[in-house]
Structure formats: structure tokens, C-alpha cells
Motif scaffolding. Structure first.
Motif, PDB file in Angstrom:
ATOM      1  N   TRP A  36       0.864  -1.181   0.000  1.00 43.55           N
ATOM      2  CA  TRP A  36       0.000   0.000   0.000  1.00 43.55           C
ATOM      3  C   TRP A  36       0.902   1.232   0.000  1.00 43.55           C
ATOM      4  O   TRP A  36       1.853   1.319   0.786  1.00 43.55           O
ATOM      5  N   PHE A  37       0.573   2.155  -0.864  1.00 45.85           N
ATOM      6  CA  PHE A  37       1.265   3.423  -0.951  1.00 45.85           C
ATOM      7  C   PHE A  37       0.222   4.533  -0.861  1.00 45.85           C
ATOM      8  O   PHE A  37      -0.970   4.293  -1.036  1.00 45.85           O
ATOM      9  N   ARG A  38       0.688   5.745  -0.620  1.00 45.97           N
ATOM     10  CA  ARG A  38      -0.245   6.871  -0.593  1.00 45.97           C
ATOM     11  C   ARG A  38       0.419   8.099  -1.186  1.00 45.97           C
ATOM     12  O   ARG A  38       1.641   8.216  -1.206  1.00 45.97           O
ATOM     13  N   GLN A  39      -0.427   8.982  -1.651  1.00 45.72           N
ATOM     14  CA  GLN A  39       0.074  10.232  -2.224  1.00 45.72           C
ATOM     15  C   GLN A  39      -0.877  11.359  -1.861  1.00 45.72           C
ATOM     16  O   GLN A  39      -2.064  11.311  -2.192  1.00 45.72           O
ATOM     17  N   ALA A  40      -0.340  12.343  -1.171  1.00 46.62           N
ATOM     18  CA  ALA A  40      -1.094  13.536  -0.807  1.00 46.62           C
ATOM     19  C   ALA A  40      -0.852  14.613  -1.857  1.00 46.62           C
ATOM     20  O   ALA A  40       0.175  14.588  -2.552  1.00 46.62           O
ATOM     21  N   PRO A  41      -1.751  15.581  -1.985  1.00 44.89           N
ATOM     22  CA  PRO A  41      -1.581  16.643  -2.980  1.00 44.89           C
ATOM     23  C   PRO A  41      -0.250  17.369  -2.795  1.00 44.89           C
ATOM     24  O   PRO A  41       0.106  17.765  -1.686  1.00 44.89           O
ATOM     25  N   GLY A  42       0.482  17.505  -3.892  1.00 49.79           N
ATOM     26  CA  GLY A  42       1.743  18.217  -3.847  1.00 49.79           C
ATOM     27  C   GLY A  42       2.901  17.437  -3.255  1.00 49.79           C
ATOM     28  O   GLY A  42       3.998  17.965  -3.103  1.00 49.79           O
ATOM     29  N   LYS A  43       2.655  16.186  -2.912  1.00 49.16           N
ATOM     30  CA  LYS A  43       3.714  15.366  -2.315  1.00 49.16           C
ATOM     31  C   LYS A  43       3.994  14.141  -3.176  1.00 49.16           C
ATOM     32  O   LYS A  43       3.174  13.744  -4.001  1.00 49.16           O
ATOM     33  N   GLU A  44       5.147  13.554  -2.944  1.00 52.53           N
ATOM     34  CA  GLU A  44       5.504  12.347  -3.684  1.00 52.53           C
ATOM     35  C   GLU A  44       4.793  11.127  -3.095  1.00 52.53           C
ATOM     36  O   GLU A  44       4.390  11.121  -1.938  1.00 52.53           O
ATOM     37  N   ARG A  45       4.679  10.122  -3.925  1.00 48.74           N
ATOM     38  CA  ARG A  45       4.103   8.860  -3.464  1.00 48.74           C
ATOM     39  C   ARG A  45       4.998   8.275  -2.378  1.00 48.74           C
ATOM     40  O   ARG A  45       6.224   8.274  -2.511  1.00 48.74           O
ATOM     41  N   GLU A  46       4.387   7.771  -1.326  1.00 47.77           N
ATOM     42  CA  GLU A  46       5.188   7.214  -0.239  1.00 47.77           C
ATOM     43  C   GLU A  46       4.704   5.834   0.174  1.00 47.77           C
ATOM     44  O   GLU A  46       3.514   5.509   0.085  1.00 47.77           O
ATOM     45  N   PHE A  47       5.641   5.061   0.605  1.00 46.88           N
ATOM     46  CA  PHE A  47       5.370   3.704   1.092  1.00 46.88           C
ATOM     47  C   PHE A  47       4.585   3.761   2.392  1.00 46.88           C
ATOM     48  O   PHE A  47       4.865   4.573   3.279  1.00 46.88           O
ATOM     49  N   VAL A  48       3.606   2.881   2.515  1.00 45.34           N
ATOM     50  CA  VAL A  48       2.825   2.769   3.749  1.00 45.34           C
ATOM     51  C   VAL A  48       3.060   1.420   4.408  1.00 45.34           C
ATOM     52  O   VAL A  48       3.453   1.359   5.574  1.00 45.34           O
ATOM     53  N   ALA A  49       2.805   0.351   3.681  1.00 46.35           N
ATOM     54  CA  ALA A  49       2.940  -0.998   4.250  1.00 46.35           C
ATOM     55  C   ALA A  49       3.060  -2.008   3.117  1.00 46.35           C
ATOM     56  O   ALA A  49       2.630  -1.748   1.992  1.00 46.35           O
ATOM     57  N   ALA A  50       3.643  -3.153   3.442  1.00 44.63           N
ATOM     58  CA  ALA A  50       3.757  -4.235   2.463  1.00 44.63           C
ATOM     59  C   ALA A  50       3.700  -5.570   3.183  1.00 44.63           C
ATOM     60  O   ALA A  50       3.947  -5.657   4.395  1.00 44.63           O
ATOM     61  N   ILE A  51       3.393  -6.602   2.412  1.00 47.44           N
ATOM     62  CA  ILE A  51       3.282  -7.941   2.973  1.00 47.44           C
ATOM     63  C   ILE A  51       3.815  -8.942   1.969  1.00 47.44           C
ATOM     64  O   ILE A  51       3.599  -8.807   0.752  1.00 47.44           O
ATOM     65  N   SER A  52       4.541  -9.947   2.447  1.00 48.86           N
ATOM     66  CA  SER A  52       5.109 -10.954   1.565  1.00 48.86           C
ATOM     67  C   SER A  52       4.010 -11.832   0.974  1.00 48.86           C
ATOM     68  O   SER A  52       2.861 -11.808   1.432  1.00 48.86           O
ATOM     69  N   GLY A  53       4.371 -12.618  -0.023  1.00 51.97           N
ATOM     70  CA  GLY A  53       3.391 -13.443  -0.704  1.00 51.97           C
ATOM     71  C   GLY A  53       2.662 -14.422   0.202  1.00 51.97           C
ATOM     72  O   GLY A  53       1.454 -14.642   0.067  1.00 51.97           O
ATOM     73  N   SER A  54       3.398 -14.979   1.144  1.00 53.50           N
ATOM     74  CA  SER A  54       2.792 -15.928   2.081  1.00 53.50           C
ATOM     75  C   SER A  54       2.043 -15.230   3.209  1.00 53.50           C
ATOM     76  O   SER A  54       1.274 -15.861   3.933  1.00 53.50           O
ATOM     77  N   GLY A  55       2.328 -13.946   3.380  1.00 51.33           N
ATOM     78  CA  GLY A  55       1.749 -13.209   4.509  1.00 51.33           C
ATOM     79  C   GLY A  55       2.584 -13.299   5.772  1.00 51.33           C
ATOM     80  O   GLY A  55       2.224 -12.721   6.797  1.00 51.33           O
TER      81      GLY A  55
END
Length: 125
Positions: A36-55
Motif C-alpha cells: 500500500w502506498f499513498r500520495q497527498a496533494p503536492g507530495k511524492e508517493r510514499e510507502f505505507v505498508a507491504a506484505i510478503s506473498g505468504s503473509g
């Protein structure tokens, strides 16, 4: 053709909670790390969270650690992001993404191959 569809965004007050969901199709879901990534107005896309294939492994940005939880259901081809104690600075468009099979950094958005259309999260102060 791969398709990722997010849902669950909306408007919430400071301190509230939201749960985002992403449904994937057209990819071998369990073999892909998801992020999951997020992008606010006027800002760059940023990393939020990630999960491996198996979880079995999860990763979080420092700004959301202990407030957000990422999870996946490989039987349903879905990945969720539970967001608690939301703050106005969490306001952004949130994107679900499927990572390329090979990469160096799960936090780098350039390593993600498929993206959803995004869902707006707005936290009012």
C-alpha cells in the motif's frame, strides 16, 4: 490482464478508523508481495505498508507503525489495510500495488508492477 481494485476509503474524524481492501485478479496472487502506498496533494508517493506473498512478513513506514495493519487472504486474492488512530496527515489517495517477482527493496514503489486506481482517505481535524 492484471487488475487491482481498492475500496473502503472515505471521510473520518481524527482518531477514527478505516479499513481499505484491494481485490486482485489476473495475477498469481500468492507469489506476489503486495503493498500500500499513498500520495497527498503536492507530495511524492510514499510507502505505507507491504506484505510478503505468504503473509509471513510485514513491513511498515515509521509514520504508520503501530497504527496500521496489513493483511492478506490468498484464497480470496485480497489484501487489506486496517487503519486506526487516524491523523490529518494520513489524508491522501491510497494505492494498492503488486510487486514484481524480483526486487531489492519492498519499500520502493518503482518495484511494483501493477497498481489500483486509488481510493481517497480524508481525515478531518
Amino acid at each position: 490482464q492484471a487488475q487491482l481494485v481498492e475500496s473502503g476509503g472515505g471521510l473520518v474524524e481524527t482518531g477514527g478508523s478505516l479499513r481499505l481492501s484491494c481485490a486482485a485478479s489476473g495475477v498469481t496472487f500468492s507469489s506476489r508481495s503486495m503493498g500500500w502506498f499513498r500520495q497527498a496533494p503536492g507530495k511524492e508517493r510514499e510507502f505505507v505498508a507491504a506484505i510478503s506473498g505468504s503473509g509471513g512478513r510485514t513491513y511498515y513506514a515509521d509514520s504508520v507503525k503501530d497504527r496500521f495493519t496489513i493483511s492478506r487472504d490468498n484464497a480470496q486474492n485480497t489484501v487489506d489495510l486496517e487503519m486506526n488512530s487516524l491523523k490529518p496527515e494520513d489524508t491522501a489517495v491510497y494505492y494498492c500495488a503488486a510487486r514484481r517477482p524480483v526486487g531489492l527493496s519492498i519499500r520502493n514503489w518503482h518495484e511494483y508492477e501493477y497498481w489500483g486506481q486509488g481510493t481517497q482517505v480524508t481525515v478531518s481535524s
